[in-house]
Design a protein around this motif. Structure first.
Motif, PDB file in Angstrom:
ATOM      1  N   ARG A   1      32.417  44.994  45.068  1.00 23.02           N
ATOM      2  CA  ARG A   1      31.706  44.266  44.019  1.00 23.02           C
ATOM      3  C   ARG A   1      32.066  44.941  42.710  1.00 23.02           C
ATOM      4  O   ARG A   1      32.137  46.166  42.638  1.00 23.02           O
ATOM      5  N   MET A   2      32.275  44.159  41.649  1.00 21.26           N
ATOM      6  CA  MET A   2      32.833  44.720  40.435  1.00 21.26           C
ATOM      7  C   MET A   2      32.332  43.955  39.216  1.00 21.26           C
ATOM      8  O   MET A   2      32.150  42.730  39.263  1.00 21.26           O
ATOM      9  N   ALA A   3      32.104  44.672  38.113  1.00 20.91           N
ATOM     10  CA  ALA A   3      31.725  44.058  36.838  1.00 20.91           C
ATOM     11  C   ALA A   3      32.630  44.627  35.750  1.00 20.91           C
ATOM     12  O   ALA A   3      32.816  45.844  35.663  1.00 20.91           O
ATOM     13  N   PHE A   4      33.196  43.768  34.932  1.00 17.70           N
ATOM     14  CA  PHE A   4      34.029  44.192  33.810  1.00 17.70           C
ATOM     15  C   PHE A   4      33.953  43.116  32.735  1.00 17.70           C
ATOM     16  O   PHE A   4      33.606  41.960  33.010  1.00 17.70           O
ATOM     17  N   HIS A   5      34.264  43.515  31.504  1.00 16.73           N
ATOM     18  CA  HIS A   5      34.208  42.580  30.383  1.00 16.73           C
ATOM     19  C   HIS A   5      32.832  41.899  30.395  1.00 16.73           C
ATOM     20  O   HIS A   5      31.817  42.575  30.371  1.00 16.73           O
ATOM     21  N   ASP A   6      32.773  40.584  30.473  1.00 21.80           N
ATOM     22  CA  ASP A   6      31.483  39.890  30.549  1.00 21.80           C
ATOM     23  C   ASP A   6      31.392  39.061  31.822  1.00 21.80           C
ATOM     24  O   ASP A   6      30.724  38.018  31.853  1.00 21.80           O
ATOM     25  N   THR A   7      32.058  39.514  32.876  1.00 20.72           N
ATOM     26  CA  THR A   7      32.070  38.753  34.122  1.00 20.72           C
ATOM     27  C   THR A   7      31.999  39.701  35.310  1.00 20.72           C
ATOM     28  O   THR A   7      31.811  40.916  35.154  1.00 20.72           O
ATOM     29  N   GLN A   8      32.158  39.164  36.510  1.00 18.18           N
ATOM     30  CA  GLN A   8      32.035  39.940  37.732  1.00 18.18           C
ATOM     31  C   GLN A   8      33.014  39.390  38.765  1.00 18.18           C
ATOM     32  O   GLN A   8      33.530  38.278  38.640  1.00 18.18           O
ATOM     33  N   ALA A   9      33.260  40.207  39.792  1.00 17.81           N
ATOM     34  CA  ALA A   9      34.238  39.819  40.811  1.00 17.81           C
ATOM     35  C   ALA A   9      33.777  40.314  42.166  1.00 17.81           C
ATOM     36  O   ALA A   9      33.014  41.277  42.276  1.00 17.81           O
ATOM     37  N   LYS A  10      34.254  39.649  43.187  1.00 17.59           N
ATOM     38  CA  LYS A  10      33.968  40.028  44.560  1.00 17.59           C
ATOM     39  C   LYS A  10      35.200  39.739  45.408  1.00 17.59           C
ATOM     40  O   LYS A  10      35.987  38.847  45.106  1.00 17.59           O
ATOM     41  N   GLY A  11      35.358  40.498  46.470  1.00 21.11           N
ATOM     42  CA  GLY A  11      36.496  40.288  47.342  1.00 21.11           C
ATOM     43  C   GLY A  11      36.795  41.552  48.117  1.00 21.11           C
ATOM     44  O   GLY A  11      35.883  42.288  48.497  1.00 21.11           O
ATOM     45  N   ALA A  12      38.076  41.816  48.350  1.00 21.38           N
ATOM     46  CA  ALA A  12      38.483  42.987  49.120  1.00 21.38           C
ATOM     47  C   ALA A  12      39.645  43.674  48.414  1.00 21.38           C
ATOM     48  O   ALA A  12      40.441  43.032  47.721  1.00 21.38           O
ATOM     49  N   PHE A  13      39.716  44.994  48.592  1.00 22.23           N
ATOM     50  CA  PHE A  13      40.780  45.808  48.022  1.00 22.23           C
ATOM     51  C   PHE A  13      41.674  46.371  49.109  1.00 22.23           C
ATOM     52  O   PHE A  13      41.211  46.704  50.204  1.00 22.23           O
ATOM     53  N   LYS A  14      42.955  46.522  48.771  1.00 25.06           N
ATOM     54  CA  LYS A  14      43.819  47.504  49.388  1.00 25.06           C
ATOM     55  C   LYS A  14      44.101  48.576  48.331  1.00 25.06           C
ATOM     56  O   LYS A  14      43.848  48.367  47.139  1.00 25.06           O
ATOM     57  N   ILE A  15      44.658  49.693  48.741  1.00 22.40           N
ATOM     58  CA  ILE A  15      44.929  50.790  47.817  1.00 22.40           C
ATOM     59  C   ILE A  15      46.392  50.752  47.390  1.00 22.40           C
ATOM     60  O   ILE A  15      47.294  50.670  48.229  1.00 22.40           O
ATOM     61  N   MET A  16      46.610  50.794  46.070  1.00 22.27           N
ATOM     62  CA  MET A  16      47.974  50.933  45.544  1.00 22.27           C
ATOM     63  C   MET A  16      48.152  52.366  45.040  1.00 22.27           C
ATOM     64  O   MET A  16      47.210  53.009  44.580  1.00 22.27           O
ATOM     65  N   GLU A  17      49.379  52.843  45.117  1.00 25.53           N
ATOM     66  CA  GLU A  17      49.660  54.212  44.688  1.00 25.53           C
ATOM     67  C   GLU A  17      49.619  54.300  43.162  1.00 25.53           C
ATOM     68  O   GLU A  17      49.835  53.317  42.449  1.00 25.53           O
ATOM     69  N   ASP A  18      49.379  55.509  42.677  1.00 30.47           N
ATOM     70  CA  ASP A  18      49.241  55.709  41.237  1.00 30.47           C
ATOM     71  C   ASP A  18      50.525  55.396  40.474  1.00 30.47           C
ATOM     72  O   ASP A  18      50.472  54.938  39.316  1.00 30.47           O
ATOM     73  N   ASP A  19      51.702  55.623  41.089  1.00 30.30           N
ATOM     74  CA  ASP A  19      52.944  55.401  40.341  1.00 30.30           C
ATOM     75  C   ASP A  19      53.131  53.928  39.985  1.00 30.30           C
ATOM     76  O   ASP A  19      53.478  53.590  38.847  1.00 30.30           O
ATOM     77  N   VAL A  20      52.854  53.022  40.929  1.00 30.51           N
ATOM     78  CA  VAL A  20      52.992  51.601  40.605  1.00 30.51           C
ATOM     79  C   VAL A  20      51.870  51.155  39.670  1.00 30.51           C
ATOM     80  O   VAL A  20      52.085  50.305  38.791  1.00 30.51           O
ATOM     81  N   ALA A  21      50.694  51.759  39.808  1.00 30.15           N
ATOM     82  CA  ALA A  21      49.598  51.442  38.891  1.00 30.15           C
ATOM     83  C   ALA A  21      49.940  51.873  37.470  1.00 30.15           C
ATOM     84  O   ALA A  21      49.595  51.185  36.491  1.00 30.15           O
ATOM     85  N   ASP A  22      50.631  53.020  37.318  1.00 27.36           N
ATOM     86  CA  ASP A  22      51.032  53.478  35.988  1.00 27.36           C
ATOM     87  C   ASP A  22      52.024  52.517  35.346  1.00 27.36           C
ATOM     88  O   ASP A  22      51.916  52.185  34.153  1.00 27.36           O
ATOM     89  N   VAL A  23      52.990  52.060  36.129  1.00 20.81           N
ATOM     90  CA  VAL A  23      53.987  51.140  35.585  1.00 20.81           C
ATOM     91  C   VAL A  23      53.332  49.829  35.148  1.00 20.81           C
ATOM     92  O   VAL A  23      53.669  49.260  34.101  1.00 20.81           O
ATOM     93  N   LEU A  24      52.372  49.362  35.950  1.00 21.16           N
ATOM     94  CA  LEU A  24      51.689  48.102  35.631  1.00 21.16           C
ATOM     95  C   LEU A  24      50.548  48.291  34.643  1.00 21.16           C
ATOM     96  O   LEU A  24      49.921  47.310  34.223  1.00 21.16           O
ATOM     97  N   GLU A  25      50.255  49.557  34.308  1.00 21.48           N
ATOM     98  CA  GLU A  25      49.183  49.887  33.365  1.00 21.48           C
ATOM     99  C   GLU A  25      47.863  49.256  33.803  1.00 21.48           C
ATOM    100  O   GLU A  25      47.179  48.573  33.041  1.00 21.48           O
ATOM    101  N   ALA A  26      47.524  49.488  35.074  1.00 24.22           N
ATOM    102  CA  ALA A  26      46.312  48.884  35.628  1.00 24.22           C
ATOM    103  C   ALA A  26      45.659  49.836  36.623  1.00 24.22           C
ATOM    104  O   ALA A  26      46.356  50.493  37.406  1.00 24.22           O
ATOM    105  N   ASP A  27      44.338  49.895  36.563  1.00 26.09           N
ATOM    106  CA  ASP A  27      43.560  50.626  37.571  1.00 26.09           C
ATOM    107  C   ASP A  27      43.099  49.687  38.673  1.00 26.09           C
ATOM    108  O   ASP A  27      42.853  50.111  39.804  1.00 26.09           O
ATOM    109  N   PHE A  28      42.940  48.413  38.332  1.00 24.85           N
ATOM    110  CA  PHE A  28      42.545  47.377  39.282  1.00 24.85           C
ATOM    111  C   PHE A  28      43.411  46.148  39.025  1.00 24.85           C
ATOM    112  O   PHE A  28      43.663  45.790  37.868  1.00 24.85           O
TER     113      PHE A  28
END
Length: 915
Positions: A221-248
């Protein structure tokens, strides 16, 4: 990372009820704060009212009165506004917040009533762990981009590590406090020194198997900006997250009710939208090894030869095992057969590392060397209910267990040679990645609408998986070694407790990746069942009825809420079962569409055709065994039923039921256990305190039992009236009697849920009262035992207040085994009663001092829920059922009251029957 606990205190939450005449009344406070929810993170000062309304059909006047009450709710000087519901909307439960916060909530759901009713539950869903990230980067992309899928996204590994750290720290802290509470009457003695270090080391050992693990599939369950999200996660490695400039990374389908801002273009991966800022995220559930128990809604689709040669033998073997376990006094094995691990599987979602920690009933049976505890009224009642439910399930569902999994997708995302590689839906349709030896099987997702919903699949081997994955990566102009492919498969595909399926295949029986649970019928165990489905080919499934999304103006929220009450899902499902029992598969197929419309009715502009449902109900008789699924004693299940030749489940019932014996001895009077607890120093003050608590407890439990019996009798009369005119040509008379029966049935079911809620509330009070008896707890147990053994009840309060001390005494008195039981998670604070009989929860404040929350007042044998209005009793429906307003407390029969189990720390998740 913010590591504080996110919790709304008890005094911020009101529990109210609106009756069919529009009267607003308080309910018992269940002392269960909203903890680890997005709502508590986003709005820490919010005031919330949880409001229940009738679920039975209402006439036009009654519906108008209830809607008026919903629109103008004022309680104790605070104006509340309706803002949404959760999955419990069908049970008539809605959420209100104070007027100051209502506009912000409305904006989060875009002033869209249907979205608020469907998705507000995202904000109040309790999570196992939650953190705040002050400056998180969220990337929202179209479904399937960057290896996402329907409601399934990615979380950066280092962010997940912070969730792990927070979860494990919270778990350790709870375990240390629990050990301090158990081992030190004076808690201050162990706050420092080697004793405290020893406790911490013990706590670490005990939680070793309960920590939040990697390599799983995670519901979020997640809240960001002025909205919310639900679903499922898998884990991505930090190196690809850095390139995409994203934590989620979230797919658009995970954001509810959707984003209003336009899509921006990014050359690396295509369209997407970026957000940066304060973000709250919680893990609600994660994949693990589970088993589902079979049910009649599954077995009714098995061919006759499978029932005769595959299912019936397993049912008879379960009956034999249970008879031997009871006959030999092997009570641990008995409870294993009955499904005792249900609570452990769904309690806190964590593997139980310490097998000596048991539930109360099992602990009592193991601690008793005399064999007499099974005759104790409370123990006997609980075992009878377990046995009756088991007997019905094994006689109608076969009693076998199926491996269960979280439904997951085949998405992958990683960085290789500074290039982002990703894929989605690359495995062939109707193939699966599942950790089973069986090469073929059927994927089962509830509710089962039709035989074709049992999806045939072939299990992919590691070699075939590597071949398809390599081809998908080569499509992106890249190559990987076999070792690298194995590493990727282990980290992102073969996650523990998951069943991987192509999204187009998953949709065929209504599945997506918002953490659906499925189970598998393996061809190795049920070759005839599986073969019968494979012979039919892919079949034709009833898809979701996605027309235009319903979108009313915000001022119509109260009316939308009333439409969301109750639903036809259960009644249509049972009617489909009766059609199949009557040999009318054609009618069951017609109802499959109406069942899907009932499932989709709130979100999409569709409704089930109730005229068609009523016409079909006229053409078939109810399967005779269906009416016995809620019996509380085996003796109440008939030994034989007259069933049609086409009724496969009825025939299975008659085969199995005759071999199930009424295995338990008769229960003894409660007075026979007066000498169980002796030898402690009991004071007069202890006895007086125990008398008060027992009277208050008996008043509430007795009222629940009395009210439940009244509504049961009304339902039986309404059913008899309906049965008398069911085939009548007088359409108006049928309509009138059916309305009366449906209304009585709705009121009865509403009362069942209400009774469970009230029991949860009074049990929370009892447990908090008991946990603060830190000195000489066995003396308190003796005092309470003496009080309850002087009455005529079941003595249940003993097992709910001092379970560990009772088991210790039983082992001591009979020479049995000393075992440790699970203790529930309790609210901080104590309960106090003043000279006027008013009871308060007293909670410590973080900055010093304390606050008091009024719970109830006990006066003249009654529980009053509003000190300012003595007319409001705990049973605020008395005037509807007894115009005099006078009630006589019945002899309390615990068979008529459902007791929530004492479970591991954490709340039970909403989910299927799991063992």
């Amino acid at each position: 990372m913010n590591t504080k606990n996110h919790k709304l205190s008890v005094d911020q939450i009101q529990n109210l009820e609106i009756d069919r005449n529009g009267r607003v009344m308080p309910r018992l406070n269940d002392l269960d704060p909203l903890e680890n929810t997005l709502l508590s993170v986003l709005y820490p000062g919010i005031k919330v009212a949880s409001v229940n309304v009738p679920v039975e059909p209402l006439d036009e006047y009654e519906e108008s009165k209830v809607e008026n009450a919903l629109a103008k709710l004022v309680w104790r000087g605070i104006h509340y506004k309706l803002v949404g519901a959760s999955g419990s909307a069908k049970k008539g439960k809605f959420y209100f917040v104070d007027h100051e916060h209502s506009r912000a909530i409305a904006e989060r759901f875009q002033h869209w009533p249907q979205a608020a009713i469907v998705y507000f539950g995202i904000l109040v869903s309790p999570c196992r762990v939650m953190i705040e990230e002050p400056d998180a980067r969220v990337l929202v992309v179209p479904d399937h981009a960057l290896g996402t899928n329907d409601c399934r996204g990615w979380i950066r590994r280092s962010v997940f590590a912070r969730l792990q750290q927070k979860h494990d720290a919270d778990l350790l802290d709870k375990q240390v406090r629990r050990l301090v509470r158990q081992q030190s009457p004076d808690k201050s003695l162990l706050l420092n020194g080697p004793e405290m270090l020893a406790l911490e080391e013990q706590a670490k050992r005990e939680i070793a198997g309960k920590t939040l693990r990697a390599q799983r599939f995670y519901q979020f369950r997640m809240a960001f900006h002025d909205t919310q999200a639900k679903g499922a996660f898998k884990i991505m490695e930090d190196d690809v997250a850095d390139v995409l400039e994203a934590d989620f990374i979230l797919p658009e389908s995970a954001v509810k009710p959707g984003l209003k801002m336009p899509t921006a273009m990014y050359s690396i991966f295509g369209p997407g939208r970026r957000f940066r800022g304060r973000t709250a995220v919680g893990i609600r559930e994660f994949s693990r090894q589970l088993e589902f128990e079979s049910s009649y809604t599954l077995v009714e689709h098995a061919p006759h030869d499978s029932i005769q040669l595959e299912i019936l033998p397993q049912a008879m073997e379960q009956v034999r095992k249970l008879s031997c376990a009871v006959g030999d006094g092997r009570y641990g094995e008995l409870l294993e057969i009955l499904g005792r691990r249900q609570e452990e599987s769904l309690g806190d979602g964590l593997e139980q590392a310490d097998k000596d920690e048991l539930n109360v009933i099992e602990g009592l049976l193991l601690a008793d060397a005399s064999g007499h505890i099974v005759r104790h009224p409370y123990v006997n009642n609980q075992l009878n209910k377990l046995l009756a439910r088991w007997a019905f399930r094994v006689a109608t569902g076969g009693g076998f267990r199926l491996p269960a999994f979280a439904l997951a997708d085949d998405g992958y995302l990683f960085l290789r040679d500074r290039k982002v590689l990703h894929g989605s839906d690359w495995i062939p349709e109707h193939k699966a990645i599942v950790p089973l030896n069986s090469k073929q099987g059927l994927c089962v997702r509830y509710p089962i609408r039709m035989f074709d919903d049992l999806l045939p699949f072939e299990n992919l081997s590691d070699g075939v998986i590597e071949t398809h994955l390599r081809q998908d990566i080569q499509r992106q102009k890249s190559e990987m070694t076999s070792l690298e492919l194995e590493h990727l498969i282990a980290r992102q595909l073969r996650l523990e407790g998951t069943y991987v399926l192509h999204s187009e295949t998953a949709k065929k029986n209504g599945g997506d990746y918002d953490f659906d649970w499925i189970c598998v019928i393996e061809s190795d165990r049920f070759p005839r069942f599986v073969d019968s489905r494979f012979r039919k080919g892919m079949g034709e499934q009833q898809g979701k009825t996605k027309l235009n999304k319903a979108k009313d103006p915000w001022f119509n929220l109260e009316h939308v809420a009333m439409k969301a009450r109750g639903n036809q899902i259960g009644s249509i499902t049972d009617l489909m079962t009766s059609c199949r029992a009557d040999g009318r598969e054609d009618l069951a197929d017609l109802l499959a569409k109406e069942l899907q419309n009932a499932l989709d009715s709130l979100k999409w502009q569709v409704q089930p055709d109730l005229t068609l449902v009523a016409d079909i109900r006229q053409q078939v008789s109810q399967a005779p065994w269906l009416r016995y699924k809620n019996e509380r004693r085996i003796s109440d299940l008939p030994l034989h039923l007259d069933v049609a030749d086409t009724d496969k489940i009825g025939k299975l019932y008659n085969h199995v039921r005759k071999d199930i014996e009424d295995l338990l001895t008769n229960k003894a009077p409660i007075e026979a256990f007066k000498g169980l607890v002796v030898g402690e120093e009991v004071t007069r003050e202890m006895l007086e305190d125990c008398h008060f608590v027992n009277r208050a407890y008996a008043a509430i439990v007795g009222k629940i039992a009395e009210r439940h019996e009244q509504l049961k009798q009304q339902l039986e009369m309404a059913r008899a009236d309906w049965d008398a005119v069911r085939k009548s040509p007088d359409r108006d008379l049928r309509k009138q009697r059916l309305f009366a029966k449906t209304q009585a049935q709705g009121a009865y079911r509403f009362d069942e849920d209400r009774g469970k809620y009230e029991m949860k509330a009074i049990l929370a009070y009892i447990r908090i009262w008991a946990q603060n008896k830190s000195e000489n707890r066995k003396a308190w147990l003796q005092a309470l035992n003496r009080v309850v053994c002087g009455g005529k009840g079941s003595g249940s309060i003993l097992f709910l207040s001092f379970p560990q001390e009772l088991i210790d005494k039983l082992a001591e008195r009979t020479g049995g085994r000393f075992v440790r039981v699970h203790l529930p998670r309790l609210a901080e604070g104590i309960v106090q009663t003043d000279s006027k009989g008013r009871t308060f929860l007293v909670e410590p404040l973080d900055r010093g001092g304390e606050k008091q929350t009024f719970l109830w007042k006990y006066k003249d044998g009654k529980i009053l829920l509003d000190d300012d209005n003595p007319a409001i009793e705990a049973d605020n429906r008395t005037s509807d059922h007894n115009p005099s307003g006078r009630t006589t407390l019945p002899e309390i029969d615990m068979d008529d009251v459902s007791f929530p189990p004492i479970t591991p720390d954490g709340d039970l998740s909403d989910g299927p029957w799991v063992v």
